[in-house]
Design a protein around this motif. Structure first.
Motif, PDB file in Angstrom:
ATOM      1  N   TYR A  29       1.101  -1.382   0.154  1.00 10.45           N
ATOM      2  CA  TYR A  29      -0.033   0.248  -0.201  1.00 10.45           C
ATOM      3  C   TYR A  29       1.009   1.500  -0.072  1.00 10.45           C
ATOM      4  O   TYR A  29      -0.035   2.068  -0.545  1.00 10.45           O
ATOM      5  N   GLY A  30       2.144   1.362   0.481  1.00 11.71           N
ATOM      6  CA  GLY A  30       2.946   2.401   0.398  1.00 11.71           C
ATOM      7  C   GLY A  30       3.969   2.496  -0.685  1.00 11.71           C
ATOM      8  O   GLY A  30       3.281   2.326  -1.993  1.00 11.71           O
ATOM      9  N   THR A  31       5.242   3.044  -0.151  1.00  8.39           N
ATOM     10  CA  THR A  31       6.003   3.156  -0.960  1.00  8.39           C
ATOM     11  C   THR A  31       7.156   1.825  -0.621  1.00  8.39           C
ATOM     12  O   THR A  31       8.583   1.880   0.266  1.00  8.39           O
ATOM     13  N   ILE A  32       7.876   1.700  -1.693  1.00 11.11           N
ATOM     14  CA  ILE A  32       8.627   0.886  -1.266  1.00 11.11           C
ATOM     15  C   ILE A  32       9.936   1.163  -2.790  1.00 11.11           C
ATOM     16  O   ILE A  32      10.162   1.213  -4.059  1.00 11.11           O
ATOM     17  N   LYS A  33      11.075   0.721  -2.158  1.00 17.06           N
ATOM     18  CA  LYS A  33      12.629   0.918  -3.280  1.00 17.06           C
ATOM     19  C   LYS A  33      13.663  -0.093  -3.109  1.00 17.06           C
ATOM     20  O   LYS A  33      13.561  -0.415  -1.972  1.00 17.06           O
ATOM     21  N   ILE A  34      14.123  -0.007  -3.934  1.00 15.62           N
ATOM     22  CA  ILE A  34      15.152  -1.853  -4.013  1.00 15.62           C
ATOM     23  C   ILE A  34      17.080  -1.208  -4.225  1.00 15.62           C
ATOM     24  O   ILE A  34      16.317  -0.063  -5.565  1.00 15.62           O
ATOM     25  N   HIS A  35      17.261  -0.501  -3.229  1.00 12.92           N
ATOM     26  CA  HIS A  35      18.399  -0.052  -3.511  1.00 12.92           C
ATOM     27  C   HIS A  35      19.146  -0.855  -4.892  1.00 12.92           C
ATOM     28  O   HIS A  35      19.297  -2.364  -4.625  1.00 12.92           O
ATOM     29  N   ASP A  36      20.692  -0.636  -5.051  1.00 11.99           N
ATOM     30  CA  ASP A  36      21.491  -1.246  -6.192  1.00 11.99           C
ATOM     31  C   ASP A  36      22.290  -2.699  -5.571  1.00 11.99           C
ATOM     32  O   ASP A  36      22.364  -3.787  -6.602  1.00 11.99           O
ATOM     33  N   THR A  37      21.748  -2.922  -4.490  1.00 11.65           N
ATOM     34  CA  THR A  37      22.583  -4.068  -4.308  1.00 11.65           C
ATOM     35  C   THR A  37      21.547  -4.976  -3.202  1.00 11.65           C
ATOM     36  O   THR A  37      21.738  -6.648  -2.897  1.00 11.65           O
ATOM     37  N   GLY A  38      20.147  -4.812  -3.340  1.00 14.58           N
ATOM     38  CA  GLY A  38      18.870  -5.134  -3.262  1.00 14.58           C
ATOM     39  C   GLY A  38      18.539  -6.397  -4.029  1.00 14.58           C
ATOM     40  O   GLY A  38      18.701  -7.203  -5.202  1.00 14.58           O
ATOM     41  N   VAL A  39      18.258  -7.444  -3.394  1.00 12.59           N
ATOM     42  CA  VAL A  39      18.321  -8.876  -3.709  1.00 12.59           C
ATOM     43  C   VAL A  39      16.686  -9.289  -2.915  1.00 12.59           C
ATOM     44  O   VAL A  39      16.219  -9.077  -2.202  1.00 12.59           O
ATOM     45  N   VAL A  40      15.588  -8.669  -3.436  1.00 14.36           N
ATOM     46  CA  VAL A  40      13.791  -9.797  -3.372  1.00 14.36           C
ATOM     47  C   VAL A  40      13.543 -10.708  -4.229  1.00 14.36           C
ATOM     48  O   VAL A  40      13.777 -10.902  -5.289  1.00 14.36           O
ATOM     49  N   GLY A  41      12.814 -12.173  -3.271  1.00 11.58           N
ATOM     50  CA  GLY A  41      12.601 -12.750  -4.322  1.00 11.58           C
ATOM     51  C   GLY A  41      10.983 -12.820  -3.614  1.00 11.58           C
ATOM     52  O   GLY A  41      10.653 -12.784  -2.510  1.00 11.58           O
ATOM     53  N   PHE A  42       9.649 -13.119  -4.219  1.00 13.95           N
ATOM     54  CA  PHE A  42       8.380 -13.314  -4.226  1.00 13.95           C
ATOM     55  C   PHE A  42       7.883 -14.314  -4.400  1.00 13.95           C
ATOM     56  O   PHE A  42       8.403 -14.556  -5.488  1.00 13.95           O
ATOM     57  N   HIS A  43       7.284 -15.013  -3.594  1.00 13.18           N
ATOM     58  CA  HIS A  43       7.128 -16.611  -4.322  1.00 13.18           C
ATOM     59  C   HIS A  43       5.473 -16.740  -3.886  1.00 13.18           C
ATOM     60  O   HIS A  43       5.037 -17.558  -3.825  1.00 13.18           O
ATOM     61  N   MET A  44       5.119 -15.491  -3.951  1.00  9.31           N
ATOM     62  CA  MET A  44       3.219 -15.941  -3.925  1.00  9.31           C
ATOM     63  C   MET A  44       2.823 -14.923  -4.389  1.00  9.31           C
ATOM     64  O   MET A  44       3.467 -13.991  -5.120  1.00  9.31           O
TER      65      MET A  44
END
Length: 262
Positions: A29-44
């Motif tokens: 619902y808000g604000t998300i920012k992934i920086h240049d070294t960020g790694v995010v995995g979504f499994h849903m």
């Protein structure tokens, strides 16, 4: 050459705002920012109703057991993206790619009845890993590109289209249809293959592509055994690219620079 055309896992990421983790989906619902070294995995499934478009780093969508869906009222834009969803990754809103899309396993599905919802390749972005089991089943678009090969297909068939324009495209999109243009599934009209610019022309009843853009361009098309090219010509040098003239409502010869068997 067309003179013009139209129709045709989380590490080192920074989050501000908030997410809600439900039983079946992750809802932003808000604000998300992934920086240049960020790694995010979504499994849903992911529902994006906030700002998620100023990202660097890597975002991955992974699931071996079921399909995943990206939806919401706001379009996310990612830098690097991985897709490994065996049963398909479905986009219900447009997802932008700034750098690399890695198609590992499973098709990426977009709406055919709402072609403005698509996977959007922005500026210098590219992709890897495309194949018969992992491509865009539906619409892919480009912004700020002069030349691009759309990794499009239908089902278990990769059938890319290469667009080479004289100038930068502000926007163009394309999809492949393995169906008879005389009775297409989503357009609400027939592209009658008997309505021809000349009696010496013939048009495939097995497949077609939809391409939209506004710049003078060349297009490269491919075929395979399911295209039934032998019904059209005996010699591939006789193959032509044809296009539907929406004003005159007939198929026209767009030319043939070269043909070859790969």
């Amino acid at each position: 050459m067309w003179n013009s055309f139209k129709h045709i896992i989380c590490s080192l990421g920074f989050f501000s705002g908030f997410m809600v983790l439900g039983q079946q989906a992750l809802h932003n619902y808000g604000t998300i920012k992934i920086h240049d070294t960020g790694v995010v995995g979504f499994h849903m499934d992911v529902i994006n109703d906030g700002a998620f478009n100023q990202n660097m780093g890597l975002v991955g969508f992974y699931n071996q057991n079921k399909e995943l869906v990206l939806s919401g009222n706001s379009n996310p834009v990612f830098f690097d993206v991985e897709v490994a969803v065996d049963h398909g990754f479905y986009l219900e809103n447009t997802m932008g790619v700034l750098n690399n899309l890695n198609l590992i396993t499973g098709n990426l599905f977009t709406s055919r009845s709402q072609s403005e919802i698509n996977i959007s390749f922005l500026n210098d972005s590219f992709y890897v890993g495309e194949g018969n089991q992992n491509h865009v089943d539906g619409y892919a678009s480009i912004q700020g590109k002069e030349s691009f090969t759309f990794p499009i297909g239908d089902g278990q068939k990769l059938r890319p289209l290469t667009l080479t324009s004289n100038t930068i495209n502000d926007y163009a999109k394309s999809a492949y249809y393995y169906e008879n243009p005389n009775s297409p599934s989503v357009f609400g009209e027939s592209f009658d293959t008997k309505k021809l610019e000349t009696e010496f022309l013939s048009v495939s009843n097995f497949e077609f592509r939809h391409l939209e853009g506004e710049k003078p361009s060349y297009v490269d098309l491919s075929w395979n055994g399911e295209s039934n090219i032998g019904i059209l010509v005996d010699d591939i040098s006789e193959l032509r690219v044809v296009g539907w003239n929406s004003k005159n409502r007939k198929w026209e010869d767009l030319g043939n620079s070269a043909s070859k068997v790969i």
